[in-house]
Motif scaffolding. Structure first.
Motif, PDB file in Angstrom:
ATOM      1  N   ASN A 174       0.830  -1.208   0.000  1.00 38.31           N
ATOM      2  CA  ASN A 174       0.000   0.000   0.000  1.00 38.31           C
ATOM      3  C   ASN A 174       0.860   1.252   0.000  1.00 38.31           C
ATOM      4  N   LYS A 175       1.894   1.259   0.837  1.00 34.89           N
ATOM      5  CA  LYS A 175       2.763   2.435   0.933  1.00 34.89           C
ATOM      6  C   LYS A 175       3.474   2.714  -0.382  1.00 34.89           C
ATOM      7  N   LYS A 176       3.932   1.667  -1.050  1.00 42.47           N
ATOM      8  CA  LYS A 176       4.575   1.852  -2.357  1.00 42.47           C
ATOM      9  C   LYS A 176       3.598   2.442  -3.359  1.00 42.47           C
ATOM     10  N   LEU A 177       2.386   1.879  -3.371  1.00 41.58           N
ATOM     11  CA  LEU A 177       1.378   2.390  -4.318  1.00 41.58           C
ATOM     12  C   LEU A 177       1.000   3.834  -4.008  1.00 41.58           C
ATOM     13  N   MET A 178       0.844   4.156  -2.740  1.00 36.40           N
ATOM     14  CA  MET A 178       0.449   5.511  -2.362  1.00 36.40           C
ATOM     15  C   MET A 178       1.564   6.525  -2.605  1.00 36.40           C
ATOM     16  N   SER A 179       2.805   6.069  -2.628  1.00 38.20           N
ATOM     17  CA  SER A 179       3.911   6.997  -2.844  1.00 38.20           C
ATOM     18  C   SER A 179       4.106   7.347  -4.316  1.00 38.20           C
ATOM     19  N   MET A 180       3.472   6.620  -5.192  1.00 41.57           N
ATOM     20  CA  MET A 180       3.597   6.886  -6.623  1.00 41.57           C
ATOM     21  C   MET A 180       2.723   8.079  -7.005  1.00 41.57           C
ATOM     22  N   PRO A 181       3.279   8.977  -7.784  1.00 40.90           N
ATOM     23  CA  PRO A 181       2.489  10.145  -8.197  1.00 40.90           C
ATOM     24  C   PRO A 181       1.301   9.730  -9.071  1.00 40.90           C
ATOM     25  N   PRO A 182       0.196  10.459  -8.923  1.00 39.28           N
ATOM     26  CA  PRO A 182      -0.958  10.176  -9.791  1.00 39.28           C
ATOM     27  C   PRO A 182      -0.573  10.353 -11.265  1.00 39.28           C
ATOM     28  N   ASN A 183      -1.242   9.644 -12.116  1.00 38.46           N
ATOM     29  CA  ASN A 183      -1.021   9.710 -13.566  1.00 38.46           C
ATOM     30  C   ASN A 183       0.368   9.264 -13.978  1.00 38.46           C
ATOM     31  N   SER A 184       1.028   8.469 -13.149  1.00 44.32           N
ATOM     32  CA  SER A 184       2.355   7.975 -13.527  1.00 44.32           C
ATOM     33  C   SER A 184       2.378   6.449 -13.524  1.00 44.32           C
ATOM     34  N   SER A 185       1.281   5.862 -13.933  1.00 44.08           N
ATOM     35  CA  SER A 185       1.222   4.408 -13.913  1.00 44.08           C
ATOM     36  C   SER A 185       2.177   3.824 -14.950  1.00 44.08           C
ATOM     37  N   ASN A 186       2.771   2.716 -14.593  1.00 47.31           N
ATOM     38  CA  ASN A 186       3.705   2.031 -15.476  1.00 47.31           C
ATOM     39  C   ASN A 186       3.652   0.543 -15.168  1.00 47.31           C
TER      40      ASN A 186
END
Length: 93
Positions: A47-59
């Protein structure tokens, strides 16, 4: 919200085990309580890794993490379902 519900379910299962002595109540309480350490130790880092990713930066990494989160959540759901079934069996016997 989930942590208090898990705690209440485990406490009530333990209470019923103390009252009736039925082992199934104890097993159900252990199963439902196991959701807490599993969530904090296994799911929270994802969860923490996912939440730390900026929005609109999916890869590709985001996709892998979301899939992993889904699999981990399935285990947590299974623990809750197993606890529910054990509690139902305990109430029938």
């Amino acid at each position: 919200m989930q942590a208090p519900l898990v705690a209440i379910g485990a406490l009530l299962g333990l209470l019923q085990w103390f009252i009736s002595g039925g082992q199934l109540w104890l097993y159900g309480a252990i199963l439902i309580f196991s959701n807490l350490p599993y969530t904090f130790a296994i799911i929270m880092p994802v969860n923490k890794k996912l939440m730390s990713m900026p929005p609109n930066s999916s890869n590709a990494e985001t996709r892998i993490l979301v899939q992993k989160w889904g699999q981990l959540h399935l285990v947590r759901t299974g623990l809750g379902l197993a606890a529910t079934l054990v509690f139902v069996l305990a109430s029938l016997f």
